[in-house]
Scaffold this active site. Structure first.
Site, PDB file in Angstrom:
ATOM      1  N   CYS A 407      12.034  25.910 -50.374  1.00 45.84           N
ATOM      2  CA  CYS A 407      12.521  24.960 -49.246  1.00 45.84           C
ATOM      3  C   CYS A 407      13.021  23.632 -49.887  1.00 45.84           C
ATOM      4  O   CYS A 407      14.199  23.581 -50.432  1.00 45.84           O
ATOM      5  CB  CYS A 407      11.347  24.900 -48.284  1.00 45.84           C
ATOM      6  SG  CYS A 407      12.000  24.359 -46.714  1.00 45.84           S
ATOM      7  N   HIS A 536       9.702  30.236 -47.072  1.00 48.55           N
ATOM      8  CA  HIS A 536       8.795  30.048 -47.947  1.00 48.55           C
ATOM      9  C   HIS A 536       8.108  31.252 -48.255  1.00 48.55           C
ATOM     10  O   HIS A 536       7.113  31.817 -47.295  1.00 48.55           O
ATOM     11  CB  HIS A 536       7.459  29.220 -47.101  1.00 48.55           C
ATOM     12  CG  HIS A 536       7.911  27.906 -47.015  1.00 48.55           C
ATOM     13  ND1 HIS A 536       7.585  26.970 -47.332  1.00 48.55           N
ATOM     14  CD2 HIS A 536       8.851  27.233 -46.037  1.00 48.55           C
ATOM     15  CE1 HIS A 536       8.011  25.644 -47.083  1.00 48.55           C
ATOM     16  NE2 HIS A 536       8.791  26.006 -46.111  1.00 48.55           N
ATOM     17  N   GLU A 538       5.330  32.007 -49.904  1.00 46.65           N
ATOM     18  CA  GLU A 538       4.092  31.749 -50.131  1.00 46.65           C
ATOM     19  C   GLU A 538       3.206  32.180 -48.802  1.00 46.65           C
ATOM     20  O   GLU A 538       2.102  32.627 -48.875  1.00 46.65           O
ATOM     21  CB  GLU A 538       3.669  30.345 -50.520  1.00 46.65           C
ATOM     22  CG  GLU A 538       3.716  29.336 -49.664  1.00 46.65           C
ATOM     23  CD  GLU A 538       5.025  28.500 -49.602  1.00 46.65           C
ATOM     24  OE1 GLU A 538       6.166  29.263 -49.851  1.00 46.65           O
ATOM     25  OE2 GLU A 538       5.354  27.411 -49.196  1.00 46.65           O
TER      26      GLU A 538
HETATM   27  N1  GLN Z   1      12.384  18.426 -45.728  1.00 46.33           N
HETATM   28  C1  GLN Z   1      13.234  19.668 -45.945  1.00 46.33           C
HETATM   29  C2  GLN Z   1      13.825  20.305 -44.506  1.00 46.33           C
HETATM   30  O1  GLN Z   1      13.281  19.804 -43.348  1.00 46.33           O
HETATM   31  C3  GLN Z   1      12.404  20.787 -46.461  1.00 46.33           C
HETATM   32  C4  GLN Z   1      11.502  21.397 -45.627  1.00 46.33           C
HETATM   33  C5  GLN Z   1      10.262  22.084 -46.355  1.00 46.33           C
HETATM   34  O2  GLN Z   1      10.394  22.083 -47.595  1.00 46.33           O
HETATM   35  N2  GLN Z   1       9.489  22.952 -45.634  1.00 46.33           N
HETATM   36  O3  GLN Z   1      14.919  20.899 -44.360  1.00 46.33           O
END
Ligand code: GLN
Length: 564
Positions: A407, A536, A538
């Site tokens: 992300c 994600h 994970e």
């Molecule tokens: N802050 C970034 C976004 O909102 C990444 C979010 C995250 O890593 N979950 O896109």
């Protein structure tokens, strides 16, 4: 009729109530039973979405986009189920449901009160979850574990404790039992195990009208037999109702330890589990699962060769902030036969400013990064530590060290690539620098600009591997599938305007959403393993089924990827 096992906590929080609750589930699954779980969080927040990871640990994301307490992650991994947002009850959710009903006029002129309206709403909610099919079979769960957050006696948890007190009569004695998790500390130079805190917390529990069926005593060393007898005597329970759960080598041993201490037999009798209909296939599947589980616990202890991953993040002071990433790495290391070492690196400590203010920290952090076999930059929000993360990604890219960016970690890899490979020195994310002239990461158009709660792009969504990506490493890790489903949680995305240039220079967006315009997986050419994913991974790892992307990282970091 569903069987309910309520797990309450005494003395202090943070002694592994969640692990005991999920291990109880794992234990019951060995009989072939279908198990679900509910986590009750007695806070006023509607969900965990806006809670700081540094205060509360990671926010776990479910298929339906629910942003929930990290214990739900524990349950999904231990019980191998997919839960939904209703499996996490908060005071906020219960109150807003009751207040909405009141505004609708559903209470017909009555005074709306904590008892009975809030306590009824809690009980109805628990029953609603237990009535939900647990998987594609459409079957309801046989057992529902209800973990009561906090400790008994807290003002916050009082309505939930009262609801459970009433609930035991609603569902009947054979269908309700309670595990009270308590602490037996060691005090003084003689190292005596003290029972008084347990006695007092059981007294509080009884005072609230609940009786412990099992008192799970957490202690650092095995519980002395005399101490066990004393707890039985002064907490007014039979000796077999005192379940001693001392610290063990890994969480995978907890269900085995509980089994050894007779917990399964206890539940069988107490909840009359033999009266449940369990098909032969279910029973065999349960037995097989238990065998695999036992093997896993033993193999975890026997690993010799190590693999080191540098985790470069911004919430590293609290490891619970990255609990799922940690678990995903652990599952993958088990699958690759390696003992996992994590170097927790606070991203700001890699930045030039720290060289002046704290040179030791700066050099230690760089030493940790440079000596790691692989680098992982996990998700995160806001701009603290960003430059440090970019330096870590640059190090990994230039030195051909395996890199996984999740992300925010993918967005970091894109910014780094733009700055140092594509001749865009000013490249940045609009989140990190709203005035940037070269936004390579931009705000997604559909996301609310006024409300923060539950407004991100959340939950399970499909990613499609693009035509011509047959040789992609990630795609191979996913068994050459064309479409995969993963969980998302973000507001920003890669700016489509620069994608052609990035691809031309070697950063390929092999996975995209169904419009083809949202970049979901980035993979660098000419590198052993340099992967960014907007989702994600994970959130979908399992102890016995490591996630392919994490497995790829660990295989690459332990130089086994070529052989696979
Ligand atoms: N802050 C970034 C976004 O909102 C990444 C979010 C995250 O890593 N979950 O896109």
């Amino acid at each position: 009729m569903t069987k309910y096992i309520v797990v309450s906590g005494g003395v202090i929080s943070g002694i592994g109530k969640g692990v005991i609750a999920s291990s109880t589930g794992a234990l019951l699954k060995s009989l072939g039973l279908r198990v679900t779980a509910i986590k009750i969080d007695p806070y006023l927040n509607i969900d965990a979405g806006l809670m700081s990871p540094l205060d509360h640990g990671e926010v776990f994301v479910l298929n339906d986009g629910g942003e929930v307490d990290l214990d739900l992650g524990n349950y999904e991994r231990f019980l191998d189920v997919q839960l939904s947002r209703i499996n996490n009850i908060t005071t906020g959710k219960i109150y807003s449901e009751v207040i909405e009903k009141e505004r609708r006029g559903d209470y017909l002129g009555k005074t709306v009160q904590v008892v009975p309206h809030i306590t009824d709403a809690i009980q109805n909610w628990v029953e609603r979850v237990a009535a939900m099919p647990i998987d594609d079979s459409g079957e309801q769960p046989d057992v529902c574990i209800v973990e009561l957050g906090g400790t008994v006696g807290d003002i916050e948890s009082a309505p939930f404790v009262e609801a459970m007190r009433q609930f035991q009569f609603r569902v009947g004695h054979d269908n309700f039992c309670l595990i009270h998790v308590s602490l037996v500390p060691v005090v003084g130079s003689v190292g005596e195990q003290k029972t008084k805190p347990t006695q007092m917390s059981v007294r509080d529990l009884r005072g609230a009208g609940l009786t412990p069926d099992l008192i799970a005593c957490r202690s650092s060393k095995p519980l002395d037999e005399n101490v066990q007898r004393k707890i039985s005597m002064f907490c007014h329970v039979a000796p077999e109702q005192v379940l001693a759960v001392h610290d063990v080598a890994s969480v995978y041993h907890v269900p085995l330890l509980m089994h050894e201490k007779g917990a399964l037999e206890f539940f069988r009798k107490r909840l009359n589990l033999d009266a449940l209909t369990i098909s032969k296939e279910q029973r065999l599947a349960g037995e097989a699962l238990w065998k695999d589980w036992s093997k896993l616990a033993v193999s975890h202890d026997r690993l010799l060769d190590t693999v080191t991953i540098a985790l470069v993040g911004k919430y590293t002071d609290l490891h619970d902030s990255y609990i799922s990433v940690y678990k995903a790495l652990e599952h993958a290391s088990l699958a690759c036969n390696r003992k996992l070492t994590i170097k927790w690196i606070e991203a700001t400590d890699l930045e030039d400013g720290v060289l002046k203010s704290n040179p030791i920290k700066f050099h230690e952090s760089w030493q940790a990064l440079c000596s790691a076999d692989g680098v992982l930059v996990p998700g995160g929000f806001g701009n603290r530590g960003i430059e440090g993360m970019i330096l870590a990604a640059k190090w990994a890219r230039e030195n051909k060290i395996p890199y996984l960016g999740i992300c925010l970690g993918m967005q970091i890899a894109v910014i780094e690539f733009a700055r140092h490979v594509c001749g865009m020195p000013e490249a940045n994310s609009a989140e990190l620098d709203p005035d940037t002239k070269t936004p390579v990461i931009v705000y997604m158009p559909e996301i609310s600009k006024t409300h923060l709660g539950a407004t991100m792009r959340l939950g399970l969504r499909p990613t499609l591997f693009q035509p011509g990506t047959e040789s992609s490493l990630v795609r191979k890790l996913y068994d050459n599938k064309v479409e995969i489903d993963e969980r998302y949680r973000h507001r920003y995305e890669v700016n489509l305007d620069h994608v052609a240039l990035f691809e031309e220079k070697g950063l390929k967006f092999v996975g995209r959403d169904d419009t083809g315009e949202r970049m979901e997986i980035a993979e660098l050419d000419d590198h052993p393993f340099f992967i960014g994913c907007q989702y994600h991974p994970e959130y979908l790892t399992r102890p016995l089924r490591a996630h392919p992307v994490f497995k790829g990282l660990l295989l690459a970091a332990s130089r086994q990827l070529d052989q696979i």
